[in-house]
Write an enzyme that holds these catalytic residues in place. Structure first.
Site, PDB file in Angstrom:
ATOM      1  N   HIS A 151       5.211   4.090   6.400  1.00  0.00           N
ATOM      2  CA  HIS A 151       4.628   5.068   7.315  1.00  0.00           C
ATOM      3  C   HIS A 151       3.382   5.728   6.751  1.00  0.00           C
ATOM      4  O   HIS A 151       2.587   6.298   7.505  1.00  0.00           O
ATOM      5  CB  HIS A 151       5.667   6.145   7.646  1.00  0.00           C
ATOM      6  CG  HIS A 151       5.176   7.191   8.598  1.00  0.00           C
ATOM      7  ND1 HIS A 151       4.861   6.907   9.909  1.00  0.00           N
ATOM      8  CD2 HIS A 151       4.902   8.497   8.417  1.00  0.00           C
ATOM      9  CE1 HIS A 151       4.439   8.013  10.504  1.00  0.00           C
ATOM     10  NE2 HIS A 151       4.450   8.987   9.625  1.00  0.00           N
ATOM     11  N   CYS A 152       3.161   5.662   5.443  1.00  0.00           N
ATOM     12  CA  CYS A 152       2.093   6.462   4.845  1.00  0.00           C
ATOM     13  C   CYS A 152       0.814   5.689   4.534  1.00  0.00           C
ATOM     14  O   CYS A 152      -0.235   5.986   5.090  1.00  0.00           O
ATOM     15  CB  CYS A 152       2.608   7.119   3.555  1.00  0.00           C
ATOM     16  SG  CYS A 152       3.870   8.377   3.842  1.00  0.00           S
ATOM     17  N   ILE A 153       0.895   4.723   3.637  1.00  0.00           N
ATOM     18  CA  ILE A 153      -0.320   4.106   3.100  1.00  0.00           C
ATOM     19  C   ILE A 153      -1.170   3.418   4.167  1.00  0.00           C
ATOM     20  O   ILE A 153      -2.390   3.535   4.152  1.00  0.00           O
ATOM     21  CB  ILE A 153       0.036   3.140   1.956  1.00  0.00           C
ATOM     22  CG1 ILE A 153       0.756   3.901   0.855  1.00  0.00           C
ATOM     23  CG2 ILE A 153      -1.231   2.514   1.381  1.00  0.00           C
ATOM     24  CD1 ILE A 153       1.254   3.020  -0.257  1.00  0.00           C
ATOM     25  N   ASP A 198      -2.221   6.944   6.738  1.00  0.00           N
ATOM     26  CA  ASP A 198      -2.792   8.224   6.324  1.00  0.00           C
ATOM     27  C   ASP A 198      -4.309   8.220   6.142  1.00  0.00           C
ATOM     28  O   ASP A 198      -4.969   9.211   6.496  1.00  0.00           O
ATOM     29  CB  ASP A 198      -2.114   8.710   5.040  1.00  0.00           C
ATOM     30  CG  ASP A 198      -0.654   9.073   5.263  1.00  0.00           C
ATOM     31  OD1 ASP A 198      -0.211   9.027   6.431  1.00  0.00           O
ATOM     32  OD2 ASP A 198       0.042   9.387   4.296  1.00  0.00           O
TER      33      ASP A 198
END
Length: 439
Positions: free
Chosen positions: A275-277, A280
């Site tokens: 979900h992040c890299i 974001d």
């Protein structure tokens, strides 16, 4: 020191404060369990009835939580869940841990944050602290949340406290969990920072680092993940260059790792997941446009990483062509659809795009993942093989390894497969490498 602040700090010190966690996913539920384990009465809030029912039944659905611990906290009365936000009236501290995805235009979708803040604000009261943990663009806490909570007449820093503390969750990490990972906290004013930091220090063992304002904490989180995005983009590009030059990129990285300073190893793969890299950095590029700045390096690394599934499929076609086989009609077995090893999370997994591209080129695709028997992607449900049988391996024209789960028997995979395309260098210790192609 105001009476409200003293009162709240006293409740935190004595652990008589009631804590609310909004969003019971990969971030929220482990955090709720830690607060309950520390002795706080903890209430989880989620709009998904299934999650609420699971928590209240003591049934765990997050890999990083020991199931018995969740059950123990529920049975002790320290942890419960609800979809009724009116219970916020009895809560002293609230942490908002909801998703912050991108929309179809690759722009931040903060509707979950906004909706959650509005639901909490309806029942907000004097003497409480609200902390946003969801990854977002710099300015969200002060520009979006603060006005929402002040609409009902409360004043930030006087009647209530507001801060940002970015989640740091790495699913499957054996060493660092919610409990022992350091927290960064930035409040709207020094009092908000003090209160929020005190709350986390009373529960977590990793330490708390205070910054001057929420924007610094928001930007810090984006820097963490953009750093990884760019370095993975660099090593993915190195993999492409090395392949064209006939050089083993994995050997290059191992050699570079011998330098004791100035180098940190990152590894190539079929793309970015989680979900992040992958997401974001887009929050940063979006916000930067407001200040008339084009984030060239970030966007370039994003393009490289996004293009890796297509590169993997192109390489797979080349391997099949070498065997005088066409991709159209070839039987391809994809091993692993989780975005990283030894977890059941397939959010943004590059394997899903690899499978879509293989199917688009006419391949007969089967997948096997011991953690993920089924996944939903682009509105369609995909069912995997129930087990990795000898016949399944022998029958595939190519075995394409996308996720290097430690439970895979790589010796057996190599021995029974016609061709193996290893995108993770998981089979580096196999002696007979005649049928193994590396990324």
């Amino acid at each position: 020191m105001s009476n409200l602040k003293m009162g709240l700090l006293d409740k935190i010190e004595k652990k008589t404060a009631v804590v609310g966690i909004v969003g019971l996913g990969y971030v929220g539920l482990p955090l709720a369990v830690e607060f309950a384990k520390a002795g706080y009465r903890t209430i989880g809030f989620d709009v998904q009835a299934k999650k609420v029912e699971s928590v209240n039944a003591g049934h765990n659905y997050i890999g990083d939580i020991v199931g018995d611990t969740l059950k123990e906290m529920v049975e002790s009365g320290r942890l419960s869940a609800t979809s009724d936000f009116s219970f916020i009236q009895g809560v002293d501290a609230v942490a908002i841990c909801v998703p912050t995805p991108l929309d179809k235009y690759q722009q931040p979708d903060i509707s979950y944050v906004k909706g959650s803040a509005e639901s909490v604000a309806k029942f907000a009261h004097s003497g409480m602290v609200v902390i946003l943990e969801s990854t977002t663009y710099p300015g969200t806490t002060e520009e979006l949340l603060k006005p929402i909570f002040e609409e009902n007449g409360l004043t930030c820093g006087e009647d209530f406290y507001l801060a940002f503390s970015p989640e740091r969750v790495d699913p499957g990490n054996k060493q660092y969990k919610t409990k022992n990972t350091p927290k960064v906290v930035g409040g709207v004013g020094s009092d908000s920072t003090t209160v929020a930091a005190a709350l986390y220090r009373s529960v977590l063992a990793g330490g708390v680092y205070e910054v001057s304002c929420p924007a610094v904490a928001e930007m810090e989180k984006l820097l963490e993940n953009t750093y990884r995005n760019i370095n993975i983009g660099l090593v993915n590009e190195m993999a492409i260059i090395c392949h064209r030059m006939g050089i083993n990129v994995w050997e290059v990285i191992e050699a570079a790792k011998t330098k004791p300073y100035g180098f940190q190893a990152f590894y190539p793969g079929p793309g970015l997941g989680g979900h992040c890299i992958p997401l974001d950095p887009f929050y940063l590029t979006w916000k930067a446009r407001e200040f008339d700045y084009h984030t060239r390096l970030i966007e370039t690394s994003g393009e490289i990483n996004t293009g890796m599934p297509e590169y993997v499929v192109q390489r797979a076609m080349e391997v099949l062509n070498r065997d005088k086989k066409a991709m159209n009609g070839a039987k391809v077995l994809v091993l692993g659809v989780a975005y990283k090893s030894d977890i059941d999370d397939y959010r943004e997994s590059p394997a899903l795009n690899v499978i879509d591209l293989l199917i688009a080129k006419g391949a007969d695709v089967t997948f096997f993942d011991p953690y993920i028997p089924q996944y939903r992607h682009k509105g369609k449900v995909h069912d995997g093989a129930k087990e990795l049988t000898d016949d399944l391996l022998r029958g595939a024209d190519m075995v394409l390894l996308c996720t290097a789960h430690s439970c895979f028997d790589y010796q057996k995979i190599q021995a029974l497969s016609k061709e193996v395309f290893d995108t993770r260098n998981a089979m580096k210790d196999i002696e007979n490498r005649s049928n193994i192609e590396l990324l």
